[in-house]
Design a protein around this motif. Structure first.
Motif, PDB file in Angstrom:
ATOM      1  N   THR A  95       7.662  43.428 -58.242  1.00  0.00           N
ATOM      2  CA  THR A  95       7.119  44.184 -59.328  1.00  0.00           C
ATOM      3  C   THR A  95       7.610  43.791 -60.518  1.00  0.00           C
ATOM      4  O   THR A  95       7.588  44.371 -61.850  1.00  0.00           O
ATOM      5  CB  THR A  95       7.685  45.566 -58.970  1.00  0.00           C
ATOM      6  N   ALA A 130      -3.673  36.993 -57.359  1.00  0.00           N
ATOM      7  CA  ALA A 130      -3.698  37.496 -59.291  1.00  0.00           C
ATOM      8  C   ALA A 130      -5.490  37.663 -59.566  1.00  0.00           C
ATOM      9  O   ALA A 130      -6.040  39.036 -60.666  1.00  0.00           O
ATOM     10  CB  ALA A 130      -2.938  37.272 -60.204  1.00  0.00           C
ATOM     11  N   ARG A 179       8.645  36.127 -63.396  1.00  0.00           N
ATOM     12  CA  ARG A 179       8.750  36.320 -61.542  1.00  0.00           C
ATOM     13  C   ARG A 179       9.839  35.590 -60.948  1.00  0.00           C
ATOM     14  O   ARG A 179       9.946  34.245 -61.104  1.00  0.00           O
ATOM     15  CB  ARG A 179       7.830  36.117 -60.782  1.00  0.00           C
ATOM     16  N   LEU A 216       0.144  33.631 -55.493  1.00  0.00           N
ATOM     17  CA  LEU A 216       0.211  34.291 -56.094  1.00  0.00           C
ATOM     18  C   LEU A 216      -0.753  34.488 -57.386  1.00  0.00           C
ATOM     19  O   LEU A 216      -0.755  35.912 -58.059  1.00  0.00           O
ATOM     20  CB  LEU A 216       1.892  34.243 -56.814  1.00  0.00           C
ATOM     21  N   SER A 241      -9.822  44.787 -60.282  1.00  0.00           N
ATOM     22  CA  SER A 241      -8.391  46.146 -59.778  1.00  0.00           C
ATOM     23  C   SER A 241      -9.336  47.545 -60.328  1.00  0.00           C
ATOM     24  O   SER A 241     -10.504  46.724 -60.360  1.00  0.00           O
ATOM     25  CB  SER A 241      -7.680  46.044 -61.849  1.00  0.00           C
ATOM     26  N   SER A 296      -2.704  46.671 -58.888  1.00  0.00           N
ATOM     27  CA  SER A 296      -2.785  47.537 -60.771  1.00  0.00           C
ATOM     28  C   SER A 296      -2.860  48.646 -61.107  1.00  0.00           C
ATOM     29  O   SER A 296      -2.670  48.552 -61.904  1.00  0.00           O
ATOM     30  CB  SER A 296      -4.653  46.982 -60.731  1.00  0.00           C
ATOM     31  N   GLY A 331       3.345  42.999 -63.415  1.00  0.00           N
ATOM     32  CA  GLY A 331       2.511  43.140 -62.503  1.00  0.00           C
ATOM     33  C   GLY A 331       3.282  43.709 -60.707  1.00  0.00           C
ATOM     34  O   GLY A 331       4.038  43.613 -61.295  1.00  0.00           O
ATOM     35  N   SER A 332       2.375  43.293 -59.755  1.00  0.00           N
ATOM     36  CA  SER A 332       2.883  44.539 -59.080  1.00  0.00           C
ATOM     37  C   SER A 332       2.091  43.539 -57.807  1.00  0.00           C
ATOM     38  O   SER A 332       0.843  43.487 -57.475  1.00  0.00           O
ATOM     39  CB  SER A 332       2.870  45.779 -58.600  1.00  0.00           C
ATOM     40  N   PHE A 333       3.229  43.095 -56.367  1.00  0.00           N
ATOM     41  CA  PHE A 333       2.996  41.873 -55.691  1.00  0.00           C
ATOM     42  C   PHE A 333       2.869  42.344 -54.464  1.00  0.00           C
ATOM     43  O   PHE A 333       4.058  43.082 -54.322  1.00  0.00           O
ATOM     44  CB  PHE A 333       3.154  40.747 -55.763  1.00  0.00           C
ATOM     45  N   ARG A 355      -2.730  41.565 -55.376  1.00  0.00           N
ATOM     46  CA  ARG A 355      -1.819  42.427 -56.502  1.00  0.00           C
ATOM     47  C   ARG A 355      -2.615  43.655 -56.340  1.00  0.00           C
ATOM     48  O   ARG A 355      -3.666  43.782 -56.193  1.00  0.00           O
ATOM     49  CB  ARG A 355      -2.304  41.454 -57.593  1.00  0.00           C
TER      50      ARG A 355
END
Length: 544
Positions: free
Chosen positions: A534, A221, A496, A217, A225, A272, A537-539, A270
């Motif tokens: 989520t 990251a 997380r 992760l 973006s 954005s 951020g959002s993975f 990730r």
């Protein structure tokens, strides 16, 4: 003392409050969330306990359903008109103490006006409300958690080493407790009653998994973006983009076979565009489309790399060639422009009389006529037949769902699952020991439900099998009837969390169980499993 106090009226929003309570307890811990039914023991002075709990709380959630203002006593007098009404007294105390009060609207409720409230509650009408729609329940609850988290002073960060080894530094105790509770399973046949087996400490490999996922992760990251752009106007429709897949439906889960052996990570990424989104569909060239319903953004991922992102209106349809069509009104009712984009980001805004693409695969419209049933308080109304069925308790928060055979399902806060035909006739019921937390999934004629810490498979009102997984939920079912579920895992990196993700076949055998970030979100046309996280951020993680 609890950092979050949940205020609700049982006959108005009891089922919703239970689901919100479970989500908050899972995230913040049981000691930081107060809800009367689970927190006050028999024989205790509930008035004193409630008063003290509110006084020491950081956040006060006022759960408001559609009947919140109209709830009456046995004489027909509105409960809120009584100064001694417990719900009113709790809210008034929180407002007077200047606690962070959040009205939470459930069941399509509207925010009460000041004119409709007693004097000591009028300040509630100017507090910014958080709405939790039925069709977007889980993401909205996650958003609520992120909103109130900064105000909860009692929430302390726990290092992953402390989680693994415990305060005394002994992994053996933690692992033994996990094994005894049946958190980790191996593949074994299960009879009618749940059976558990154990894995050795070497098999669990928690340290290795934590390090592996954390590194993955962190690497994801670092990806740059994309810039969210507004689509421009275009004259001709964008071309289809060829690829190995055939796109003939939106959701492939019931048409493909997911991973039946422990999967490996294909890629992780990730995203954005925001924290609240859904995997909306796929294109033939293996592009994954993500849609943020809150921010109105469409994003494309390919091979784990974010390709582009556009501001966009309501997602409406796909084409077999992977074109995405977006529009603010139903396609058959509007004369306004529409947006059409292919997986390469080509396309734009098209003004009528430009023609829509051919062979549209439309997403279902959420209209009154298309809703299978409406569950309110203690009854279900079937729009098609206008039949009304009385239930044995208040409706579950997930309303009414339909299986692939056209049968309807509803649940109550008393743990009863109802199976109905489209005329509202009860075909069968199943009585569980606790409320059914989430809408059932349907596996080759069976209904798979979540009750407390168990997955239960029910056929025609009779339990076939059950599997114990702590704080579990079933998310997906593939064409073989295999259920992909997640259960709470240890917290890591502060916010997380990582979950124990499991595959349970149609006969209740656990095919595999592994530690992974996020929860199962979708299966693609090749049967690859996509995980979504989520929390920060959002993975997105692709497994195969």
């Amino acid at each position: 003392m609890p950092g979050i106090f949940i205020n609700y009226r049982r006959e108005d929003s009891g089922g919703y409050a239970q689901q919100i309570y479970k989500a908050l307890r899972s995230h913040f811990g049981a000691k930081l969330v107060f809800m009367d039914i689970d927190t006050i023991r028999s024989g205790e002075d509930y008035r004193a306990i409630i008063h003290e709990s509110i006084a020491q709380s950081d956040v006060f959630l006022a759960i408001i359903g559609r009947t919140w203002l109209r709830c009456t006593d046995d004489k027909g007098i509105a409960r809120l008109s009584y100064p001694t009404d417990l719900v009113r007294r709790e809210i008034a105390q929180a407002l007077e103490a200047n606690i962070h009060v959040v009205p939470v609207l459930v069941g399509h409720a509207q925010m009460p006006r000041a004119a409709d409230l007693p004097d000591d509650l009028k300040a509630l009408s100017v507090r910014n409300a958080h709405e939790i729609p039925d069709h977007f329940f889980d993401p909205s609850v996650r958003q609520l958690i992120q909103t109130i988290r900064p105000h909860v002073r009692g929430k302390k960060e726990i290092s992953r080493r402390a989680v693994i080894y415990g305060l005394g530094g002994t992994a053996t105790v933690v692992l033994a407790a996990a094994i005894a509770d049946g958190v980790f399973k191996h593949r074994v046949p299960l009879p009618e009653q749940s059976r558990t087996t154990t894995l050795s400490a070497a098999d669990l490999k928690i340290d290795e998994k934590f390090d592996e996922i954390e590194a993955m992760l962190q690497q994801a990251a670092k990806q740059p973006s994309v810039v969210i752009r507004k689509p421009g106007y275009a004259d001709s429709l964008p071309p289809d983009v060829p690829g190995p897949w055939k796109i003939d439906r939106i959701d492939f889960s019931s048409q493909v076979t997911g991973p039946h052996r422990e999967p490996k990570v294909v890629w992780s990424s990730r995203v954005s565009i925001g924290n609240v989104w859904q995997i909306a569909g796929f294109a033939p060239d293996r592009t994954v489309f993500l849609y943020d319903e809150i921010q109105k953004v469409l994003c494309a991922l390919r091979d784990g790399v974010e390709q582009w992102a556009y501001t966009a209106e309501q997602l409406r349809a796909f084409t077999p060639g992977g074109l995405v069509v977006l529009q603010s009104l139903p396609l058959s009712m509007t004369t306004e422009s529409f947006i059409c984009i292919n997986s390469q980001g080509q396309g734009g805004i098209y003004k009528r009389p430009a023609k829509l693409p051919q062979n549209l695969i439309r997403l279902p419209e959420l209209t009154y006529a298309s809703v299978p049933g409406i569950c309110q308080s203690g009854s279900v109304t079937i729009p098609r037949s206008k039949a009304v069925l009385a239930l044995d308790g208040n409706c579950s928060s997930w309303n009414v769902v339909r299986d692939d055979q056209g049968r309807l399902y509803s649940g109550t806060d008393r743990g009863t699952l109802y199976c109905l035909d489209e005329d509202g006739k009860t075909l069968w019921t199943y009585k569980a020991e606790a409320p059914i937390d989430h809408p059932p999934l349907f596996s080759l004629g069976d209904a798979v439900i979540t009750v407390k810490d168990r997955l239960i498979c029910v056929r025609e009102g009779v339990k076939r099998w059950s599997v114990s997984l702590e704080s579990c939920r079933a998310w997906l079912v593939d064409k073989t009837g295999t259920v992909f579920a997640s259960s709470d895992g240890p917290r890591v990196m502060g916010h997380r969390s990582q979950n124990n993700v499991s595959a349970v076949d149609h006969d209740g055998h656990i095919l595999w169980s592994t530690l992974m970030a996020g929860t199962p979100a979708s299966l693609d046309p090749e049967g690859r499993l996509y995980m979504a996280d989520t929390s920060i951020g959002s993975f997105v993680i692709c497994l195969a």
